[in-house]
Design an enzyme around this catalytic site. Structure first.
Site, PDB file in Angstrom:
ATOM      1  N   ASP A  47     -32.154 -22.031  16.237  1.00 18.69           N
ATOM      2  CA  ASP A  47     -32.563 -21.898  17.621  1.00 18.69           C
ATOM      3  C   ASP A  47     -31.334 -22.160  18.489  1.00 18.69           C
ATOM      4  O   ASP A  47     -30.213 -22.275  17.979  1.00 18.69           O
ATOM      5  CB  ASP A  47     -33.745 -22.818  17.946  1.00 18.69           C
ATOM      6  N   HIS A  48     -31.527 -22.248  19.783  1.00 22.21           N
ATOM      7  CA  HIS A  48     -30.416 -22.427  20.716  1.00 22.21           C
ATOM      8  C   HIS A  48     -29.637 -23.720  20.484  1.00 22.21           C
ATOM      9  O   HIS A  48     -28.446 -23.785  20.728  1.00 22.21           O
ATOM     10  CB  HIS A  48     -30.938 -22.383  22.163  1.00 22.21           C
ATOM     11  N   CYS A 106     -32.261 -26.403  13.620  1.00 21.41           N
ATOM     12  CA  CYS A 106     -32.803 -26.655  14.954  1.00 21.41           C
ATOM     13  C   CYS A 106     -32.461 -28.102  15.302  1.00 21.41           C
ATOM     14  O   CYS A 106     -31.633 -28.715  14.634  1.00 21.41           O
ATOM     15  CB  CYS A 106     -34.309 -26.380  15.019  1.00 21.41           C
ATOM     16  N   GLY A 107     -33.094 -28.659  16.313  1.00 17.67           N
ATOM     17  CA  GLY A 107     -32.773 -30.016  16.720  1.00 17.67           C
ATOM     18  C   GLY A 107     -32.904 -31.020  15.591  1.00 17.67           C
ATOM     19  O   GLY A 107     -32.023 -31.843  15.371  1.00 17.67           O
ATOM     20  N   THR A 108     -34.009 -30.950  14.845  1.00 13.97           N
ATOM     21  CA  THR A 108     -34.235 -31.891  13.743  1.00 13.97           C
ATOM     22  C   THR A 108     -34.328 -31.228  12.384  1.00 13.97           C
ATOM     23  O   THR A 108     -34.184 -31.887  11.362  1.00 13.97           O
ATOM     24  CB  THR A 108     -35.558 -32.674  13.948  1.00 13.97           C
ATOM     25  N   GLY A 109     -34.632 -29.951  12.332  1.00 14.12           N
ATOM     26  CA  GLY A 109     -34.871 -29.244  11.077  1.00 14.12           C
ATOM     27  C   GLY A 109     -36.336 -29.253  10.683  1.00 14.12           C
ATOM     28  O   GLY A 109     -36.758 -28.494   9.811  1.00 14.12           O
ATOM     29  N   ILE A 110     -37.126 -30.064  11.341  1.00  9.19           N
ATOM     30  CA  ILE A 110     -38.535 -30.226  10.964  1.00  9.19           C
ATOM     31  C   ILE A 110     -39.364 -28.998  11.337  1.00  9.19           C
ATOM     32  O   ILE A 110     -40.109 -28.458  10.511  1.00  9.19           O
ATOM     33  CB  ILE A 110     -39.124 -31.504  11.597  1.00  9.19           C
ATOM     34  N   GLY A 111     -39.252 -28.547  12.575  1.00 11.87           N
ATOM     35  CA  GLY A 111     -40.034 -27.390  13.013  1.00 11.87           C
ATOM     36  C   GLY A 111     -39.728 -26.149  12.192  1.00 11.87           C
ATOM     37  O   GLY A 111     -40.632 -25.400  11.813  1.00 11.87           O
ATOM     38  N   MET A 112     -38.459 -25.947  11.889  1.00  8.95           N
ATOM     39  CA  MET A 112     -38.063 -24.793  11.084  1.00  8.95           C
ATOM     40  C   MET A 112     -38.724 -24.849   9.703  1.00  8.95           C
ATOM     41  O   MET A 112     -39.200 -23.832   9.191  1.00  8.95           O
ATOM     42  CB  MET A 112     -36.542 -24.744  10.925  1.00  8.95           C
ATOM     43  N   HIS A 166     -34.958 -31.060  -8.203  1.00  7.07           N
ATOM     44  CA  HIS A 166     -36.363 -31.331  -8.520  1.00  7.07           C
ATOM     45  C   HIS A 166     -37.348 -30.348  -7.905  1.00  7.07           C
ATOM     46  O   HIS A 166     -38.439 -30.164  -8.434  1.00  7.07           O
ATOM     47  CB  HIS A 166     -36.741 -32.748  -8.082  1.00  7.07           C
ATOM     48  N   ARG A 197     -39.737 -30.865 -16.657  1.00  2.77           N
ATOM     49  CA  ARG A 197     -41.010 -31.288 -16.060  1.00  2.77           C
ATOM     50  C   ARG A 197     -41.149 -30.815 -14.616  1.00  2.77           C
ATOM     51  O   ARG A 197     -42.256 -30.649 -14.106  1.00  2.77           O
ATOM     52  CB  ARG A 197     -41.161 -32.798 -16.135  1.00  2.77           C
ATOM     53  N   HIS A 198     -40.019 -30.543 -13.971  1.00  2.00           N
ATOM     54  CA  HIS A 198     -40.062 -30.083 -12.585  1.00  2.00           C
ATOM     55  C   HIS A 198     -40.549 -28.640 -12.487  1.00  2.00           C
ATOM     56  O   HIS A 198     -41.128 -28.256 -11.472  1.00  2.00           O
ATOM     57  CB  HIS A 198     -38.683 -30.234 -11.935  1.00  2.00           C
TER      58      HIS A 198
END
Length: 159
Positions: free
Chosen positions: A8-9, A65-71, A98, A132-133
């Site tokens: 984003d911007h 983005c600002g935090t990476g969470i929304g993306m 993993h 196992r992963h």
């Protein structure tokens, strides 16, 4: 590797830095936008990268983005995408080892330039451990398939 990258911007400068790094490392960087610091809606960018990875147009994706969470929230809406925000070397490494993470989500506001470059290099060079992963990642893929069938069979809600 073909890597779609979008921001984003708030992440435009970080995206440009990562594109340079990807090219130096011999990867193909496929820019999904945005190109300016003018405000944009991150779901539009994340959806494009998520779609490209989901449809195998890209091998992996990187979103900023600002935090990476929304993306990460948006990218994970696409079948086969495993996206997560990573915030240090260890989370970048373990996300690959993993979880076979195929979309790396980064914070433009909370991480420094050197750390971001180092995280991207680790994330690109770390292989999936398998073992196992594999069973666990396969369960995620099965959920993608089950939910995809359920969504197509469920009538859309009206607002």
């Amino acid at each position: 590797m073909r890597i779609s990258i979008g921001s984003d911007h708030r992440g435009v400068d970080v995206k440009r830095q990562i594109i340079d790094l990807l090219r130096q490392l011999g990867h193909e960087a496929m820019d999904a936008g945005t190109q300016s610091e003018e405000s944009v809606d991150y779901p539009d960018i994340a959806a494009e990268v998520g779609r490209r990875v989901s449809q195998s147009e890209s091998d992996r994706g990187i979103l900023i983005c600002g935090t990476g969470i929304g993306m990460a929230i948006v990218a994970n809406k696409f079948p086969g995408v495993r996206a997560a925000p990573c915030h240090d070397d260890l989370t970048a490494e373990m996300s690959r080892r993993h979880n076979d993470l195929n979309v790396l989500c980064l914070s433009a506001d909370l991480l420094g330039v050197k750390l971001i470059d180092h995280m991207v290099e680790i994330w690109l060079s770390t292989e999936f451990d398998g073992g196992r992963h594999t069973r666990r990642v396969n369960k995620i893929s099965e959920l993608d398939q089950q939910l995809g069938r359920m969504e197509s069979a469920t009538p859309a809600k009206s607002e």
